[in-house]
Design an enzyme around this catalytic site. Structure first.
Site: not given
Ligand code: AMP
Length: 397
Positions: A180, A384, A211, A331, A241, A333, A91, A209, A7, A14, A285
């Site tokens: 996605h 993914e 970043n 992350g 965004r 969701g 990807r 849901l 990816n 990655k 977070r």
């Molecule tokens: P992603 O783009 O799917 O990697 O998601 C990243 C987002 O998920 C970031 O804004 C993190 O704050 C949130 N996230 C990741 N792990 C956790 C967690 N254990 N608790 C709450 N939010 C999280």
């Protein structure tokens, strides 16, 4: 068969090597800062010590060579030779209107990836370099392109059209695509299995849901609508965004701040979303922590994010004339029970009822709705890489 999943992002790569006999991950890793000072590899072989290497990497070609060397290394490697890699799944961001499924790479596929540089200027060039570097390093090994836009290609015309002069669709393929795709495809299929839904007719909404954030509606696993558009800027509010916006905002900021259209789009992509509203962070977070401390702009950002997701779920329920299951992934969701609950509070009109105990689980596959809920609500970790590996295996076996 062992499948290598690659990816390539604009300055990162990655990878995962997956044994498809049991879908176990043999090794995974990340190369960052490709083409930038300080490039480095973090390689995680399963059952062995993590290995880190800092090395100048001018391009994704250098990165692929380093990854392959790590995979066959006598200390931190997991295979004896790259001959053990049966196929490589890449990807690839954008295929324009040319492909609606994954495909084994040949010269025509590479031509399409190149023709779509305009549509995916940060990713498609890196994706093509990744493919060509793997071809050079592993001649004769099948390379498969798995497109992020493929899932959205099933959208009907009424969902993908922009209401602009039709000639732009004809001339430039200017339409909604959605992104996605591997995640929405994977999670919708897993939701059908996990929630025991009718695979032909079920109506599923997937909320990815993270970043980056997007939402899709599918019937029988086929996408009928999805929130990202020509680019991943459209739709939900994201980490940085803006999501949906009146295009006039671009002109307004450009005029008031003396900026070019490109500069304003950079702001909408990188300095907006919950970061822009809160002024705190793009990481949810940090937003949550600031909310807990009573930071009003963080609360405004969180509430706007949640409201936008709920509004899209309402719209997609209308688009499908019903919904059987709603899935949360990525992350936020997968991990943020409070956001799932707050989103579902908007959906009581659909008969959605959340079980607080079930919803307290994080990062697991779990049914979070009560037995009485009229709509099943689940949290399903996305994967993914596994989705790309499965698509690759299906084409090469
Ligand atoms: P992603 O783009 O799917 O990697 O998601 C990243 C987002 O998920 C970031 O804004 C993190 O704050 C949130 N996230 C990741 N792990 C956790 C967690 N254990 N608790 C709450 N939010 C999280």
């Amino acid at each position: 068969m062992k499948i290598l999943v690659i990816n390539c992002g604009s300055s990162s790569l990655k990878y995962q090597l997956i044994d498809m006999n049991d879908e176990s991950v043999l090794a995974k890793g990340l190369v960052e800062r490709i083409g930038i000072e300080g490039s480095n590899l973090v390689h995680k072989p399963t059952g062995k010590e993590e290995y880190k290497e800092a090395k100048v990497m001018e391009s994704h070609k250098d990165a692929i060579e380093l990854v392959l060397a790590a995979l066959v290394d006598k200390d931190h490697g997991v295979i004896a030779s790259t001959d053990e890699i049966g196929a490589v799944g890449h990807r690839v961001l954008h295929a324009g209107t040319k492909y609606s499924d994954s495909i084994i790479v040949n010269d025509d596929v590479k031509k399409v990836v190149r023709e779509c540089f305009d549509l995916g200027p940060l990713h498609n060039p890196a994706n093509l370099i990744g493919i060509e570097a793997c071809e050079a390093a592993m001649p004769g090994t099948a390379q498969v392109a798995v497109f992020d836009t493929a899932f959205g290609m099933a959208m009907p015309q009424k969902a993908y059209l922009y209401a602009i002069p039709y000639e732009y669709l004809d001339k430039y393929s200017l339409r909604r695509y959605g992104f996605h795709g591997t995640s929405h495809s994977f999670v919708s299929k897993e939701t059908i299995k996990f929630a025991n839904l009718d695979p032909e007719k079920c109506k599923v909404i997937v909320c990815h849901l993270g970043n980056g954030a997007s939402i899709s509606a599918s019937i029988g696993g086929k996408c009928v609508d999805t929130s990202m558009g020509l680019t991943p800027l459209e739709g939900l509010i994201m980490g940085t965004r803006s999501g949906d916006i009146d295009p006039t905002v671009v002109q307004f900021i450009a005029n008031k701040e003396g900026k070019s259209v490109d500069e304003v789009l950079n702001i909408l992509n990188k300095k907006s979303g919950v970061l822009g509203i809160s002024g705190v962070s793009s990481d949810f977070r940090d937003i949550d922590k600031a909310c807990a401390e009573g930071n009003e702009r963080a609360i405004a950002a969180r509430d706007a994010f949640i409201y936008r997701v709920a509004k899209y779920i309402g719209a997609y329920t209308a688009a499908m004339n019903g919904v059987d299951a709603i899935a949360f992934t990525a992350g936020v969701g997968e991990n943020n029970a409070e956001y799932r609950k707050l989103i579902c509070e908007y959906l009581t009109f659909l008969g959605v009822e959340i079980d607080d105990e079930a919803n307290s689980h994080r990062g697991e596959r779990v049914l979070i709705s009560t037995p009485n809920s009229k709509v099943k609500v689940v949290a399903i970790p996305t994967n993914e890489e596994l989705s790309i590996a499965r698509e690759t295996l299906a084409l090469v076996k």
